[in-house]
Design a protein around this motif. Sequence first.
Motif, PDB file in Angstrom:
ATOM      1  N   MET A 113       0.831  -1.328  -0.025  1.00 41.61           N
ATOM      2  CA  MET A 113       0.166   0.228   0.058  1.00 41.61           C
ATOM      3  C   MET A 113       0.966   1.212  -0.029  1.00 41.61           C
ATOM      4  N   THR A 114       0.586   2.208  -0.884  1.00 39.50           N
ATOM      5  CA  THR A 114       1.257   3.374  -0.882  1.00 39.50           C
ATOM      6  C   THR A 114       0.693   4.497  -0.422  1.00 39.50           C
ATOM      7  N   GLY A 115       1.654   5.337   0.268  1.00 34.46           N
ATOM      8  CA  GLY A 115       0.979   6.663   1.048  1.00 34.46           C
ATOM      9  C   GLY A 115       0.617   7.692   0.116  1.00 34.46           C
ATOM     10  N   ARG A 116      -0.049   8.589   0.603  1.00 35.92           N
ATOM     11  CA  ARG A 116      -0.175   9.640   0.019  1.00 35.92           C
ATOM     12  C   ARG A 116       0.850  10.472  -0.754  1.00 35.92           C
ATOM     13  N   ASP A 117       0.742  11.147  -1.816  1.00 36.04           N
ATOM     14  CA  ASP A 117       1.696  11.832  -2.459  1.00 36.04           C
ATOM     15  C   ASP A 117       1.497  13.215  -1.925  1.00 36.04           C
ATOM     16  N   HIS A 118       2.190  13.774  -1.012  1.00 32.80           N
ATOM     17  CA  HIS A 118       1.986  15.081  -0.446  1.00 32.80           C
ATOM     18  C   HIS A 118       2.543  16.144  -1.118  1.00 32.80           C
ATOM     19  N   HIS A 119       3.505  15.842  -2.027  1.00 37.55           N
ATOM     20  CA  HIS A 119       4.190  16.646  -3.089  1.00 37.55           C
ATOM     21  C   HIS A 119       2.910  17.089  -3.809  1.00 37.55           C
ATOM     22  N   LEU A 120       2.231  16.072  -4.399  1.00 35.80           N
ATOM     23  CA  LEU A 120       0.901  16.543  -5.412  1.00 35.80           C
ATOM     24  C   LEU A 120      -0.122  17.202  -4.714  1.00 35.80           C
ATOM     25  N   ASP A 121      -0.342  16.831  -3.426  1.00 37.45           N
ATOM     26  CA  ASP A 121      -1.193  17.395  -2.639  1.00 37.45           C
ATOM     27  C   ASP A 121      -0.795  18.921  -2.499  1.00 37.45           C
ATOM     28  N   ALA A 122       0.398  19.137  -2.166  1.00 38.67           N
ATOM     29  CA  ALA A 122       0.969  20.626  -2.064  1.00 38.67           C
ATOM     30  C   ALA A 122       0.854  21.230  -3.273  1.00 38.67           C
ATOM     31  N   TRP A 123       0.983  20.702  -4.408  1.00 41.15           N
ATOM     32  CA  TRP A 123       0.718  21.474  -5.803  1.00 41.15           C
ATOM     33  C   TRP A 123      -0.610  21.817  -5.923  1.00 41.15           C
ATOM     34  N   ARG A 124      -1.637  20.747  -5.801  1.00 44.74           N
ATOM     35  CA  ARG A 124      -2.884  21.174  -6.043  1.00 44.74           C
ATOM     36  C   ARG A 124      -3.329  22.285  -5.073  1.00 44.74           C
ATOM     37  N   ALA A 125      -2.823  22.404  -3.863  1.00 46.20           N
ATOM     38  CA  ALA A 125      -3.461  23.186  -3.067  1.00 46.20           C
ATOM     39  C   ALA A 125      -2.866  24.670  -3.435  1.00 46.20           C
ATOM     40  N   LEU A 126      -1.759  24.541  -3.798  1.00 48.83           N
ATOM     41  CA  LEU A 126      -1.283  25.896  -4.347  1.00 48.83           C
ATOM     42  C   LEU A 126      -1.797  26.490  -5.469  1.00 48.83           C
ATOM     43  N   LEU A 127      -2.259  25.504  -6.581  1.00 52.99           N
ATOM     44  CA  LEU A 127      -3.028  25.940  -7.631  1.00 52.99           C
ATOM     45  C   LEU A 127      -4.395  26.370  -7.151  1.00 52.99           C
ATOM     46  N   LEU A 128      -5.186  25.665  -6.488  1.00 53.27           N
ATOM     47  CA  LEU A 128      -6.515  26.155  -5.803  1.00 53.27           C
ATOM     48  C   LEU A 128      -6.415  27.386  -5.020  1.00 53.27           C
ATOM     49  N   ALA A 129      -5.219  27.554  -4.183  1.00 52.71           N
ATOM     50  CA  ALA A 129      -5.358  28.523  -3.416  1.00 52.71           C
ATOM     51  C   ALA A 129      -5.092  29.982  -4.327  1.00 52.71           C
ATOM     52  N   HIS A 130      -4.138  29.661  -5.270  1.00 51.84           N
ATOM     53  CA  HIS A 130      -3.819  30.807  -6.122  1.00 51.84           C
ATOM     54  C   HIS A 130      -5.094  31.204  -6.871  1.00 51.84           C
ATOM     55  N   ASN A 131      -5.812  30.378  -7.603  1.00 53.28           N
ATOM     56  CA  ASN A 131      -6.781  30.681  -8.336  1.00 53.28           C
ATOM     57  C   ASN A 131      -7.953  31.400  -7.312  1.00 53.28           C
ATOM     58  N   THR A 132      -8.249  30.910  -6.507  1.00 58.61           N
ATOM     59  CA  THR A 132      -9.328  31.402  -5.557  1.00 58.61           C
ATOM     60  C   THR A 132      -8.928  32.665  -5.036  1.00 58.61           C
ATOM     61  N   ALA A 133      -7.798  32.944  -4.577  1.00 51.67           N
ATOM     62  CA  ALA A 133      -7.241  34.037  -3.696  1.00 51.67           C
ATOM     63  C   ALA A 133      -7.209  35.363  -4.954  1.00 51.67           C
ATOM     64  N   VAL A 134      -6.729  35.026  -6.191  1.00 59.02           N
ATOM     65  CA  VAL A 134      -6.328  35.815  -7.267  1.00 59.02           C
ATOM     66  C   VAL A 134      -7.782  36.332  -7.732  1.00 59.02           C
ATOM     67  N   ARG A 135      -8.735  35.392  -7.735  1.00 59.57           N
ATOM     68  CA  ARG A 135     -10.030  35.820  -8.398  1.00 59.57           C
ATOM     69  C   ARG A 135     -10.835  36.715  -7.389  1.00 59.57           C
ATOM     70  N   ALA A 136     -10.776  36.445  -6.059  1.00 57.30           N
ATOM     71  CA  ALA A 136     -11.295  37.276  -5.019  1.00 57.30           C
ATOM     72  C   ALA A 136     -10.701  38.789  -4.964  1.00 57.30           C
ATOM     73  N   ILE A 137      -9.466  38.804  -5.109  1.00 52.64           N
ATOM     74  CA  ILE A 137      -8.550  40.172  -5.084  1.00 52.64           C
ATOM     75  C   ILE A 137      -9.023  40.892  -6.282  1.00 52.64           C
ATOM     76  N   GLU A 138      -9.203  40.180  -7.625  1.00 52.08           N
ATOM     77  CA  GLU A 138      -9.359  40.868  -8.941  1.00 52.08           C
ATOM     78  C   GLU A 138     -10.926  41.499  -8.667  1.00 52.08           C
ATOM     79  N   GLN A 139     -11.743  40.740  -8.015  1.00 51.04           N
ATOM     80  CA  GLN A 139     -13.015  41.295  -7.792  1.00 51.04           C
ATOM     81  C   GLN A 139     -12.931  42.322  -6.927  1.00 51.04           C
ATOM     82  N   ASP A 140     -12.398  42.500  -5.753  1.00 48.70           N
ATOM     83  CA  ASP A 140     -12.185  43.653  -4.616  1.00 48.70           C
ATOM     84  C   ASP A 140     -11.626  44.951  -5.471  1.00 48.70           C
TER      85      ASP A 140
END
Length: 173
Positions: A1-28
């Motif tokens: 059994m393999t564990g979670r790939d925290h590196h891919l989790d980090a990459w996905r979190a970075l993309l999601l955080a960037h996308n949502t924060a930038v859209r919210a900042i742009e709206q403001d």
Amino acid sequence: MTGRDHHLDAWRALLLAHNTAVRAIEQDVQRAGRVPLTWYDVLLELNAAGEDGLRMQEVANRVVLSRTRVSRLVDEMVRAGLVGKRLDPDDKRVSWAVITEEGRQALRETAPVYLSSIRKHFSSYLGDEEARILAEALGKVAKLQEVCLGDCGTQARSSCEPSRESDDEGSSR
């Protein structure tokens, strides 16, 4: 059994955080009637460059846009009076972009909204230690990738890949 790939989790979190924060900042920024976030990014870089401005290629390297998009964006900003463009006297193939006084004024007017939005949509979710670690980790990736992009044109691709040992050493700080 393999564990979670925290590196891919980090990459996905970075993309999601960037996308949502930038859209919210742009709206403001839009709601406040200020220049678009992409224009603000260009103005910020040109202002930091000083009186000489930046070559168009340098502008493209410093902002998160395609080179073609940067050229069109700067042309729009020239028409709006926020940026000036001039040919390099030594190399007519090279264009320089320079912030105008109107551009500096737009930057000053947008800055409070932008900074407040960063706090609201990004910083408020992080403790001081989390922010420090995140800044250090992402700064490391950016710096090493910048070196890699400069070296990979002349070196084998494998020389641009960091070893796990150096990565583990850096994370113990």
